[in-house]
Design an enzyme around this catalytic site. Structure first.
Site, PDB file in Angstrom:
ATOM      1  N   HIS A  19     116.998 -13.933 -17.123  1.00  0.00           N
ATOM      2  CA  HIS A  19     116.798 -14.750 -18.328  1.00  0.00           C
ATOM      3  C   HIS A  19     115.448 -15.453 -18.216  1.00  0.00           C
ATOM      4  O   HIS A  19     114.733 -15.268 -17.219  1.00  0.00           O
ATOM      5  CB  HIS A  19     117.960 -15.719 -18.534  1.00  0.00           C
ATOM      6  N   HIS A  22     114.331 -17.346 -14.867  1.00  0.00           N
ATOM      7  CA  HIS A  22     113.694 -16.513 -13.823  1.00  0.00           C
ATOM      8  C   HIS A  22     112.296 -16.108 -14.266  1.00  0.00           C
ATOM      9  O   HIS A  22     111.368 -16.023 -13.469  1.00  0.00           O
ATOM     10  CB  HIS A  22     114.486 -15.221 -13.563  1.00  0.00           C
ATOM     11  N   CYS A 127     130.620 -23.502  -2.609  1.00  0.00           N
ATOM     12  CA  CYS A 127     130.418 -23.154  -4.021  1.00  0.00           C
ATOM     13  C   CYS A 127     129.872 -21.737  -4.086  1.00  0.00           C
ATOM     14  O   CYS A 127     128.776 -21.458  -3.593  1.00  0.00           O
ATOM     15  CB  CYS A 127     129.460 -24.106  -4.723  1.00  0.00           C
ATOM     16  N   CYS A 130     126.515 -21.300  -6.032  1.00  0.00           N
ATOM     17  CA  CYS A 130     125.318 -21.617  -5.229  1.00  0.00           C
ATOM     18  C   CYS A 130     125.270 -20.760  -3.977  1.00  0.00           C
ATOM     19  O   CYS A 130     124.237 -20.695  -3.327  1.00  0.00           O
ATOM     20  CB  CYS A 130     125.324 -23.059  -4.749  1.00  0.00           C
ATOM     21  N   CYS A 144     130.730 -28.851  -8.690  1.00  0.00           N
ATOM     22  CA  CYS A 144     129.339 -28.565  -8.361  1.00  0.00           C
ATOM     23  C   CYS A 144     128.505 -28.898  -9.594  1.00  0.00           C
ATOM     24  O   CYS A 144     128.768 -28.385 -10.676  1.00  0.00           O
ATOM     25  CB  CYS A 144     129.159 -27.087  -8.004  1.00  0.00           C
ATOM     26  N   HIS A 147     127.029 -25.690 -11.265  1.00  0.00           N
ATOM     27  CA  HIS A 147     127.898 -24.632 -11.789  1.00  0.00           C
ATOM     28  C   HIS A 147     129.144 -25.131 -12.505  1.00  0.00           C
ATOM     29  O   HIS A 147     129.886 -24.345 -13.082  1.00  0.00           O
ATOM     30  CB  HIS A 147     128.259 -23.645 -10.666  1.00  0.00           C
ATOM     31  N   LYS A 301     120.751 -27.303 -18.255  1.00  0.00           N
ATOM     32  CA  LYS A 301     120.021 -26.244 -17.567  1.00  0.00           C
ATOM     33  C   LYS A 301     120.436 -24.900 -18.151  1.00  0.00           C
ATOM     34  O   LYS A 301     121.618 -24.651 -18.374  1.00  0.00           O
ATOM     35  CB  LYS A 301     120.348 -26.264 -16.074  1.00  0.00           C
ATOM     36  N   LYS A 304     122.930 -18.497 -16.211  1.00  0.00           N
ATOM     37  CA  LYS A 304     123.903 -17.438 -16.448  1.00  0.00           C
ATOM     38  C   LYS A 304     125.312 -17.998 -16.418  1.00  0.00           C
ATOM     39  O   LYS A 304     126.146 -17.678 -17.256  1.00  0.00           O
ATOM     40  CB  LYS A 304     123.756 -16.373 -15.353  1.00  0.00           C
TER      41      LYS A 304
HETATM   42  N1  MSP Z   1     119.145 -15.776  -4.699  1.00  0.00           N
HETATM   43  C1  MSP Z   1     118.784 -17.141  -4.675  1.00  0.00           C
HETATM   44  C2  MSP Z   1     117.386 -17.333  -4.135  1.00  0.00           C
HETATM   45  C3  MSP Z   1     117.165 -16.792  -2.761  1.00  0.00           C
HETATM   46  S1  MSP Z   1     115.505 -16.963  -2.258  1.00  0.00           S
HETATM   47  C4  MSP Z   1     115.512 -16.664  -0.622  1.00  0.00           C
HETATM   48  C5  MSP Z   1     118.852 -17.711  -6.094  1.00  0.00           C
HETATM   49  N2  MSP Z   1     118.776 -16.838  -7.101  1.00  0.00           N
HETATM   50  S2  MSP Z   1     118.823 -17.224  -8.657  1.00  0.00           S
HETATM   51  O1  MSP Z   1     118.930 -15.977  -9.368  1.00  0.00           O
HETATM   52  O2  MSP Z   1     119.829 -18.188  -8.926  1.00  0.00           O
HETATM   53  O3  MSP Z   1     117.410 -17.795  -8.986  1.00  0.00           O
HETATM   54  C6  MSP Z   1     117.131 -19.168  -8.870  1.00  0.00           C
HETATM   55  C7  MSP Z   1     115.706 -19.382  -9.297  1.00  0.00           C
HETATM   56  O4  MSP Z   1     115.492 -18.835 -10.621  1.00  0.00           O
HETATM   57  C8  MSP Z   1     115.281 -20.848  -9.452  1.00  0.00           C
HETATM   58  O5  MSP Z   1     114.916 -21.459  -8.238  1.00  0.00           O
HETATM   59  C9  MSP Z   1     114.124 -20.701 -10.399  1.00  0.00           C
HETATM   60  O6  MSP Z   1     113.028 -20.169  -9.728  1.00  0.00           O
HETATM   61  C10 MSP Z   1     114.662 -19.664 -11.377  1.00  0.00           C
HETATM   62  N3  MSP Z   1     115.460 -20.275 -12.429  1.00  0.00           N
HETATM   63  C11 MSP Z   1     116.756 -19.973 -12.743  1.00  0.00           C
HETATM   64  N4  MSP Z   1     117.139 -20.721 -13.807  1.00  0.00           N
HETATM   65  C12 MSP Z   1     116.117 -21.479 -14.211  1.00  0.00           C
HETATM   66  C13 MSP Z   1     115.947 -22.414 -15.250  1.00  0.00           C
HETATM   67  N5  MSP Z   1     116.878 -22.692 -16.128  1.00  0.00           N
HETATM   68  N6  MSP Z   1     114.731 -23.002 -15.348  1.00  0.00           N
HETATM   69  C14 MSP Z   1     113.722 -22.749 -14.479  1.00  0.00           C
HETATM   70  N7  MSP Z   1     113.864 -21.879 -13.484  1.00  0.00           N
HETATM   71  C15 MSP Z   1     115.047 -21.235 -13.325  1.00  0.00           C
HETATM   72  O7  MSP Z   1     118.921 -18.908  -6.225  1.00  0.00           O
END
Ligand code: MSP
Length: 478
Positions: A19, A22, A127, A130, A144, A147, A301, A304
Site C-alpha cells: 500500500h 510501504h 503480537c 507485530c 496492541c 494492531h 495509521k 493492512k
Molecule cells: N517485515 C517487517 C520489517 C522487517 S525489516 C528487517 C515489517 N514489515 S511491514 O510490511 O509491516 O512494513 C513496515 C514498514 O512499512 C514501516 O516501517 C514503514 O517503512 C512502512 N509503512 C507501513 N505502513 C506505513 C504507513 N501507514 N505510513 C508510513 N509508512 C508505513 O515491519
C-alpha cells in the site's frame, strides 16, 4: 575513490499487497538513491520482502495455499509495484531466497558458538501482527496499539539472544551518534527507552512456528522471524553468513548502510536487536537510521490490518507514475505523520502539477515554438538554488526541497502573468522575457529528477532540443 552510499528499506511482510505506506518508504529511498548517484556516489539501494513467520503462515493457510506459493505471489506484487513506480533498487531480497537462508543459519550458529544464544524459555505475550514479544506496558487497554488486537499468551522453550549483554555498549554508541538515530526526537525516545526500561534477552526461536528457517543445531525450532529478517540487510549485498565480513567481495564493499529508512513502528527493534546482532557478529553498525512518520487516513495509521489502505496501483492509474511519486513525497514532512486522502491528492495534483509545472511548461514552450525563438539554455546554471536544494536533501527535508523548486516555478509563472508576452509582437522583447523563464524551468526540472525521473527527462529534452515546441499536456487536469 568515490564515496559509497548504501540505503535500505525494511523488507516488507507479504501478508498482503503493498500500500502507499510501504510506497512512501520505498519512493523516499529511491529519491535518495537517485540523488546520491547523481552527485557521483557509488550507490546501492536494497529493498525486499519478509516472508517467514506465524503471520504469513496463518494468512497462507487461511487461503489454503502453501506459504511459499503464497509468498511468491505477493513478492511478485511488490516487485511489480516498484517496477511500475520506476524504483531503481539494485537488488530485491526475499527472505526465502536459498542464499539468504544459508547465511542466516551460519550467522545464528556463530552467535550460538559465541555463547550469545542459549536455551531458555519465553513466557509472556506475543503480537502476531507485530511478530513481537510484548510487555503489559506496551499495550493500550490490553490491546496492541498498532494492531488493535489482544496479544496471545505464550509459554514455550526457546533459544534466547543475550540482548542485555549489549545494553551499555549500544547506549553509548547511540548517544555518541555512532549509530545515528534521526530525527533527534526519535533518538531521545530510544535513549530514554534504554535508560528507563533497558534491554532484556529476547527469544530468537519458535517451537510452534513451522514456516521459518530451522535452527541449525536444533531442528525442532525455527529462527525468530525478526532475527531472520534483519540479516537481509547483509545478505542483500551477497553476504554468506561468515564473519568477519570479507571485504572486496562484490557488494560487501558497501557495508555498513549509510542510512536505513523505516517508520516508527519498527524503530525500537532496529535500535536494539539489530545492532546488538551486529555487535555479536563483530560487524560494523549502520551509520544512520532515519525514521519517518505514518501516512494516516482520518487520523488512523494506514495499514493492512486496519483495512484502510490505498494501493500504489490506484494512485498510478489516476495520476500517472511521476505525479504519484510527487504526491507521495510532498504529502508530509519527512519524519512527521501526515494525513492523506484522495481529496488532498486531487487538490495538490491540480494545483502543483496541472496548473503549476504542467501549465508553465506548456505556456513557455508554446511561446517559444510559435515565435520560433532560438535560445541558449544551460543545465545547472543556478548555483544558489543548487546549494539550497542540496542542504535540504542532506537533511532529509524532501517536501521542503520540493517547495523550494515550486517557489522558483512560481516566480516564472508570475513573470509571464505580469509581462503577458503572448500579447507582444516584437520577437526580441518576447525572447528577453522567455529565455530566463525557460532557463529557470530547466534548472528546476534538473533538480526534480530524483523525484520525477521521467517527466524531468522529458522536459529537459524538450527544452534542450534544437527546435522547442509545445508537447502533449504533462498533467491533464482532474
Ligand atoms: N517485515 C517487517 C520489517 C522487517 S525489516 C528487517 C515489517 N514489515 S511491514 O510490511 O509491516 O512494513 C513496515 C514498514 O512499512 C514501516 O516501517 C514503514 O517503512 C512502512 N509503512 C507501513 N505502513 C506505513 C504507513 N501507514 N505510513 C508510513 N509508512 C508505513 O515491519
Amino acid at each position: 575513490m568515490p564515496k559509497k552510499f548504501y540505503i535500505t528499506t525494511p523488507v516488507y511482510y507479504v501478508n498482503d499487497a503493498p500500500h502507499i505506506g510501504h510506497t512512501y518508504t520505498t519512493v523516499a529511498a529511491d529519491v535518495l538513491a537517485r540523488w546520491h548517484r547523481s552527485i557521483g556516489e557509488e550507490t546501492f539501494f536494497l529493498t525486499g520482502t519478509d516472508e517467514h513467520g506465524a503471520k504469513i503462515e496463518e494468512k497462507a493457510r487461511g487461503l489454503k495455499l502453501e506459504p511459499k506459493k503464497y509468498a511468491d505471489e505477493i513478492a511478485e506484487k511488490f516487485k511489480e509495484a516498484w517496477r511500475q513506480l520506476n524504483i531503481s533498487n539494485d537488488n530485491f531480497l526475499r527472505t526465502t531466497d536459498p542464499a539468504h537462508i544459508k547465511a542466516v543459519e551460519k550467522a545464528l550458529q556463530s552467535m550460538y558458538d559465541k555463547g550469545d544464544v542459549y536455551l531458555g524459555k519465553y513466557q509472556g505475550l506475543y503480537c502476531r501482527g507485530c511478530e513481537q514479544y510484548k510487555n503489559e506496558r506496551d499495550l493500550a487497554d490490553g490491546l496492541c496499539p498498532d494492531h488493535k488486537v489482544a496479544p496471545e499468551k505464550m509459554s514455550e522453550e526457546c533459544y534466547n539472544f543475550k540482548l542485555s549483554k549489549y545494553q551499555d555498549e549500544l547506549l553509548k554508541l547511540i548517544k555518541k551518534d555512532k549509530l545515528k538515530i534521526l530525527p533527534l526526537n526519535r533518538k531521545n525516545e530510544i535513549v530514554s527507552f534504554f535508560e528507563t526500561e533497558g534491554l532484556e534477552d529476547v527469544s530468537f526461536s519458535r517451537k510452534n512456528v513451522g514456516w521459518g528457517i530451522p535452527i541449525p543445531w536444533d531442528k525442532s525450532h525455527t529462527v525468530y522471524v525478526w532475527a531472520d529478517a534483519f540479516l537481509n540487510y547483509l545478505t542483500g549485498l551477497g553476504w554468506d553468513g561468515t564473519t568477519p565480513l570479507t571485504r572486496g567481495a562484490g557488494g560487501l564493499d558497501f557495508w555498513p548502510p549509510t542510512v536505513q529508512l523505516m517508520s516508527k513502528d519498527i524503530l525500537r527493534v532496529h535500535a536494539t536487536i539489530w545492532p546488538a546482532m551486529l555487535l555479536s557478529l563483530d560487524l560494523p553498525l549502520p551509520q544512520a537510521i532515519f525514521v519517518h512518520g505514518y501516512f494516516q487516513i482520518n487520523g488512523q495509521k494506514m495499514s493492512k490490518s486496519l483495512g484502510n489502505v490505498i494501493a500504489p496501483g490506484d494512485l498510478i492509474k489516476k495520476y500517472g507514475v511521476d505525479a504519484s511519486r510527487y504526491l507521495i513525497m510532498s504529502a508530509a514532512v519527512f519524519g512527521h505523520d501526515g494525513d492523506i486522502g484522495w481529496g488532498k491528492f486531487d487538490e495538490k495534483y491540480n494545483a502543483d502539477l496541472a496548473n503549476g509545472l504542467g501549465n508553465l511548461v506548456a505556456r513557455a514552450s508554446s511561446l517559444i515554438g510559435k515565435n520560433r525563438l532560438e535560445l541558449r539554455l544551460k543545465i545547472d546554471s543556478d548555483k544558489k538554488l543548487i546549494k539550497k536544494y542540496k542542504e535540504l536533501m542532506e537533511d532529509y527535508k524532501f517536501n521542503e526541497a520540493l517547495k523550494l523548486l515550486w517557489r522558483k516555478l512560481k516566480e516564472s509563472d508570475e513573470t509571464l502573468s505580469e509581462t503577458k508576452p503572448w500579447k507582444l509582437e516584437d520577437k526580441r522583447e518576447i525572447k528577453n522575457i522567455i529565455e530566463p523563464v525557460a532557463q529557470n524551468i530547466l534548472n528546476v526540472v534538473n533538480l526534480l529528477k530524483p523525484f520525477m525521473p521521467s517527466v524531468s527527462e522529458k522536459i529537459i529534452q524538450q527544452f534542450t532540443a534544437k527546435k522547442i515546441v509545445k508537447g502533449e499536456a504533462l498533467f491533464p487536469r482532474i
